[in-house]
Design a protein around this motif. Structure first.
Motif, PDB file in Angstrom:
ATOM      1  N   TRP A 114     -28.343 109.412 -31.543  1.00 29.87           N
ATOM      2  CA  TRP A 114     -27.910 109.947 -32.832  1.00 29.87           C
ATOM      3  C   TRP A 114     -28.910 109.591 -33.930  1.00 29.87           C
ATOM      4  O   TRP A 114     -29.233 110.425 -34.783  1.00 29.87           O
ATOM      5  CB  TRP A 114     -26.535 109.390 -33.210  1.00 29.87           C
ATOM      6  N   THR A 142     -18.157 109.273 -32.682  1.00 25.89           N
ATOM      7  CA  THR A 142     -18.253 110.498 -33.476  1.00 25.89           C
ATOM      8  C   THR A 142     -18.684 110.121 -34.884  1.00 25.89           C
ATOM      9  O   THR A 142     -18.110 109.205 -35.492  1.00 25.89           O
ATOM     10  CB  THR A 142     -16.913 111.251 -33.531  1.00 25.89           C
ATOM     11  N   TYR A 193     -18.912 111.271 -38.749  1.00 25.06           N
ATOM     12  CA  TYR A 193     -18.214 112.201 -39.641  1.00 25.06           C
ATOM     13  C   TYR A 193     -18.916 112.277 -40.996  1.00 25.06           C
ATOM     14  O   TYR A 193     -19.289 111.241 -41.568  1.00 25.06           O
ATOM     15  CB  TYR A 193     -16.778 111.743 -39.878  1.00 25.06           C
ATOM     16  N   ALA A 213     -14.266 113.898 -29.096  1.00 26.07           N
ATOM     17  CA  ALA A 213     -15.647 113.425 -29.229  1.00 26.07           C
ATOM     18  C   ALA A 213     -16.612 114.418 -28.606  1.00 26.07           C
ATOM     19  O   ALA A 213     -17.711 114.645 -29.129  1.00 26.07           O
ATOM     20  CB  ALA A 213     -15.791 112.054 -28.579  1.00 26.07           C
ATOM     21  N   ALA A 226     -16.788 117.621 -30.901  1.00 27.31           N
ATOM     22  CA  ALA A 226     -17.567 117.354 -32.112  1.00 27.31           C
ATOM     23  C   ALA A 226     -19.057 117.312 -31.801  1.00 27.31           C
ATOM     24  O   ALA A 226     -19.878 117.835 -32.562  1.00 27.31           O
ATOM     25  CB  ALA A 226     -17.110 116.046 -32.754  1.00 27.31           C
ATOM     26  N   ALA A 227     -19.432 116.693 -30.681  1.00 23.18           N
ATOM     27  CA  ALA A 227     -20.849 116.586 -30.327  1.00 23.18           C
ATOM     28  C   ALA A 227     -21.450 117.947 -30.025  1.00 23.18           C
ATOM     29  O   ALA A 227     -22.616 118.214 -30.358  1.00 23.18           O
ATOM     30  CB  ALA A 227     -21.012 115.657 -29.128  1.00 23.18           C
ATOM     31  N   ALA A 279     -19.517 115.489 -37.605  1.00 27.50           N
ATOM     32  CA  ALA A 279     -18.233 116.154 -37.443  1.00 27.50           C
ATOM     33  C   ALA A 279     -17.562 116.355 -38.795  1.00 27.50           C
ATOM     34  O   ALA A 279     -17.865 115.684 -39.779  1.00 27.50           O
ATOM     35  CB  ALA A 279     -17.340 115.322 -36.532  1.00 27.50           C
ATOM     36  N   HIS A 286     -11.959 118.162 -34.157  1.00 25.83           N
ATOM     37  CA  HIS A 286     -12.773 116.946 -34.226  1.00 25.83           C
ATOM     38  C   HIS A 286     -11.939 115.691 -34.439  1.00 25.83           C
ATOM     39  O   HIS A 286     -12.496 114.599 -34.598  1.00 25.83           O
ATOM     40  CB  HIS A 286     -13.797 117.058 -35.361  1.00 25.83           C
ATOM     41  N   TRP A 305      -9.737 112.743 -33.293  1.00 32.25           N
ATOM     42  CA  TRP A 305      -9.346 111.985 -32.115  1.00 32.25           C
ATOM     43  C   TRP A 305      -7.825 111.863 -32.089  1.00 32.25           C
ATOM     44  O   TRP A 305      -7.197 111.626 -33.110  1.00 32.25           O
ATOM     45  CB  TRP A 305      -9.960 110.587 -32.152  1.00 32.25           C
TER      46      TRP A 305
END
Length: 864
Positions: free
Chosen positions: A295, A420, A422, A537, A540-541, A547, A554, A556
């Motif tokens: 990331w 994730t 955000y 997760a 979103a990826a 996200a 997105h 959880w």
């Protein structure tokens, strides 16, 4: 050696220390199972405080000084440098006056730098130049094991040590195994454990001073042990008792050992008792998400011109890669979730039908940092309730890779999506909370830092190590910030005797995602996805790097436990391979950007070629240095280079490079010339072609990406690189002539993690050696592409092979050695074995363990 308090006072008069950022390659986060102290440092900036006078009082460990000190922090605010929390009695005075002209200010700043340097290096020169321990034989080291001190054991405990100082515990009472394990870990690795304890808690500045405050601040924001209190409260009673006994063993050793390890003295670590929360924090450090590195690198590249195309290609490669089991149709994880009750490495397991013994054979070689001491401690134990032998992590009381009487297990990192990020820029201000923490700083004033929290996790923008990223307010949700139990599964593995018991053991396991392979005496093999996974997760990826908190997809909402995820048992082909590749296709994906297929395909090919497979064949697989993807890309390049105009091939060395490239067999042996031709050429080709196509930061990222060789082959065969071949050849010809063989270029530096510390680092370097292998070979020695001499960054620093037909047919080796004590004969005595791909046989039966032992330590109940 003493340091006068006047030095401290004059440092205060200087007003602070120089601001800026230390340069360093590598990634700031501590990677999963890859513990590295980042070379980046954070300095404070001296602000010019005109017309101000003041005092800074305080000190540490008996040094105290007074003097004006105004420090400009990252919020551009001037603050008085004051700290009295840990002051001593010495006194000094200093004063800084406002300066009315630029020349005076520059002179003052230069003086401040000098004073700050003196303030830091004067005590450092005393503490850090403490002589290292003298050379010690195994017998001398074991003579210092405090066996004669009264020990709270419930029965007799015999510890049998072999010539490599590898112990085998024989205990009359199960409760004494973790106690002995705690003593053994402390004996062999207490210095390493103390370093790791402080890394896991963001306390590096206590050891290395003000230069690493930014790292500590970032680690405090990450807050690895956020769930420690709840984890401790939720532990099953049997696991809690095991941990408490382990802690008793560590602390018993600390209290009775005749001498502290060198790291403790050099870094002035003090002598704190170990607690349950320390162990939990270490476990979370082990479980850090390897995707954080990905990331971070991708966020760095967001502004590059070709980012969208590149990220799409990387994701496509990840989703289309080879899988360890299952077909091309993805498993629908949402269906599995709704049906539930609300709810770096190689490994292979070969079934009995394909082995010479008829029992399963398992091999595993974890890929971690190559620092000394090794991250693993080898040991075995036998008690009335269990017996196991294998690889343990100092600070964790369990065999993490190894075997018991009936089954064996090994693992590779799944690269599962457990984090994730955000974009929280639209959140209301009252959604943010804030706290302050104090960072204790060696040789300097303590620092108070701000940490902000959101409903979606900590705010990353405040982390100094991420300050260069151009990102909106970003929060991080990580499964590790919530409670889970990863120790109980390993305690259950030591007693498991069947596939079903093995799989059920991972019911409470959440992070980090691991592909665990299984093998047993009956010849069965299997694979478990050890992770708790929330499909949000994955969604979103797939949608992007950041996200949307307002997107329901997105959010959880409850993870799928390992016992409900897909698993494999006795597949038709008779073996299972995992090499950080996609474990199984799922929708949404459980892993997105995974390793290339090289190691997975090569291991599979070698198993297919060996029928029946024996232990020696499994060991030979772990020594293999052939790269499928590199070889395919090299052949495609050689064909294309042969079509270049003759004028483009006239540069000195160009024809020889093309010839070596065309003749290369894909083997990264130390004496290879073809490997040099390939690596030097693609180094320049990547910088030129991808630098223009995707941007310079993207090209820099690709220099270390394992999928790079596949991208090059695709682009060469499609003709997309034709315009850059001639220029890359011209630039590569000179480095090719200079570098000679792969081993002269590709180097393994045998060194302690303290080798990076200024002034004293040279004392912790033990050699520079030619290395075979590369980033995509089974015998992995990872590196970034280079056109010159370069170090290996991480790789297969330990190896394990076992044949389940015989409890004593277990083979291990560590890069380095078993003992972390400087000067010990066992500090790096396995290095040459590792280098020659040889192994140490570690039996599981008591009789065989006693036979190979050279020293025995005995603990008896009630001894005074």
């Amino acid at each position: 050696m003493r340091t006068s308090t006047g030095v401290r006072a004059r440092a205060g008069a200087g007003g602070g220390a120089r601001a800026g950022r230390g340069a360093g390659r590598g990634h700031p986060w501590v990677g999963n199972h890859n513990i590295q102290m980042a070379p980046w440092v954070h300095w404070y900036e001296i602000g010019p405080p005109p017309r101000h006078r003041g005092t800074a009082q305080g000190g540490r460990r008996g040094r105290d000084g007074q003097g004006a000190g105004y420090i400009k922090d990252r919020d551009m605010a001037y603050r008085a440098g004051s700290s009295r929390e840990r002051g001593g009695r010495g006194e000094g005075r200093g004063r800084q006056r406002g300066l009315g002209n630029r020349g005076g200010w520059l002179l003052a700043r230069a003086a401040a730098r000098l004073c700050a340097l003196v303030a830091v290096l004067a005590p450092a020169g005393c503490a850090m130049l403490t002589p290292l321990p003298r050379a010690a034989t195994s017998e001398q080291r074991l003579a210092n094991f405090p066996a004669s001190a009264p020990a709270a054991v419930h029965g007799r405990v015999d510890i049998h040590w072999d010539a490599y100082q590898i112990p085998f515990i024989v205990a009359e009472d199960d409760r004494d195994v973790p106690f002995a394990m705690g003593m053994i870990h402390a004996h062999l690795r207490l210095g390493q454990m103390e370093l790791l304890r402080r890394v896991s808690q963001g306390r590096l500045a206590e050891m290395f001073g003000p230069f690493v405050v930014g790292i500590d601040h970032s680690l405090r924001i990450l807050n690895l042990a956020a769930a420690a209190e709840q984890i401790e409260a939720d532990l099953p009673e049997s696991t809690r008792s095991w941990l408490e006994r382990y802690l008793e063993g560590i602390n018993h050793f600390r209290e009775h050992a005749p001498r502290a390890p060198a790291e403790q003295r050099l870094l002035a670590l003090g002598d704190e008792p170990w607690t349950l929360r320390d162990i939990i924090a270490l476990g979370r450090l082990m479980s850090a998400d390897v995707n954080w590195i990905v990331w971070y690198q991708l966020l760095q590249m967001r502004s590059e011109p070709g980012f969208d195309e590149l990220i799409a290609r990387l994701k496509a490669h990840g989703r289309s890669g080879e899988v360890s089991f299952g077909g091309d149709q993805p498993v629908e994880l949402m269906r599995m979730l709704t049906g539930a009750a609300r709810s770096g490495s190689n490994a292979f397991a070969v079934g009995g039908a394909r082995t010479a013994s008829g029992a399963a054979i398992l091999g595993a070689d974890p890929h971690l940092g190559l620092d000394l001491p090794n991250m693993w401690v080898l040991l075995g134990y036998h008690s009335p309730g269990a017996a196991a032998v294998g690889m343990t992590y100092p600070g964790v009381p369990a065999v993490l890779v190894g075997r018991n009487r009936d089954i064996a297990w090994g693992a590779t990192n799944m690269r599962s999506l457990n984090t994730t990020l955000y974009d929280v820029s639209a959140l209301d201000e009252d959604a943010f909370t804030q706290r302050e923490e104090r960072i204790a700083v060696r040789w300097w004033f303590d620092r108070r830092v701000r940490i902000r929290q959101t409903p979606y996790g900590p705010l990353l923008n405040d982390a100094p190590m991420l300050s260069g990223l151009d990102i909106p307010p970003t929060a991080m949700r990580w499964r590790g910030h919530e409670p889970s139990d990863e120790l109980t599964p390993f305690l259950q593995l030591a007693r498991a005797s069947s596939w079903e018991q093995f799989r059920q053991a991972f019911a409470t396991y959440a992070i980090s995602g691991q592909n665990f392979l299984y093998a047993d005496r009956e010849g069965n093999v299997g694979q478990v996805l050890a992770v708790e996974y929330d499909p949000a997760a994955g969604r979103a990826a797939v949608d992007g790097l950041l996200a949307d908190p307002n997107n329901p997809d997105h959010q959880w909402g409850g993870g799928i436990p390992s016992t409900k995820l897909p698993a494999a048992y006795n597949p038709d082909r008779g073996y299972i391979v995992t090499a950080n590749n996609n474990p199984v296709r799922t929708d949404p994906p459980i892993a997105l950007i995974v390793s290339a297929n090289d190691r997975y395909r090569r291991i599979s090919d070698l198993i297919e070629q060996k029928a029946p497979l024996a232990v020696a064949d499994a060991q030979a697989i772990q020594a293999d240095v052939y790269s499928i993807a590199s070889h395919a890309a090299a052949k495609a390049l050689a064909l294309r280079l042969a079509m270049l105009p003759e004028a483009a091939r006239r540069h000195r060395g160009a024809a020889e490079l093309i010839e070596a490239l065309a003749a290369w067999d894909g083997q990264y042996t130390a004496d290879s010339h073809g490997a040099v031709a390939y690596q030097v050429f693609i180094h320049h080709l990547v910088r030129r072609h991808y630098g223009r196509r995707y941007g310079p930061r993207a090209a820099e990222h690709l220099l270390g990406a394992m999928v790079l060789h596949d991208l090059i082959r695709e682009d060469v065969e499609a003709g997309r690189m034709d315009d850059d071949l001639a220029e890359a050849l011209r630039r590569a010809a000179g480095p090719f002539r200079r570098n000679g063989t792969w081993g002269s270029m590709h180097r393994l530096h045998l060194r302690h993690m303290l080798a990076n510390v200024p002034v004293i680092g040279g004392r912790f370097r033990f050699g520079d050696f030619p290395a075979a292998g590369s980033s995509t070979t089974i015998a992995k020695t990872a590196h970034s592409l280079s056109d010159g001499r370069h170090p290996v960054s991480y790789g297969a620093q330990s190896r394990f092979v076992t044949d389940l037909s015989d409890p004593d047919e277990n083979y291990f080796v560590l890069l380095g050695g078993q003992d972390g004590w400087f000067g010990s004969a066992n500090f790096k005595d396995q290095w040459e074995l590792w280098r020659r791909h040889e192994y140490i046989r570690l039996p599981l039966t008591v009789e065989a363990a006693v036979q190979r032992s050279v020293h025995q330590t005995t603990l008896r109940p009630g001894e005074k």
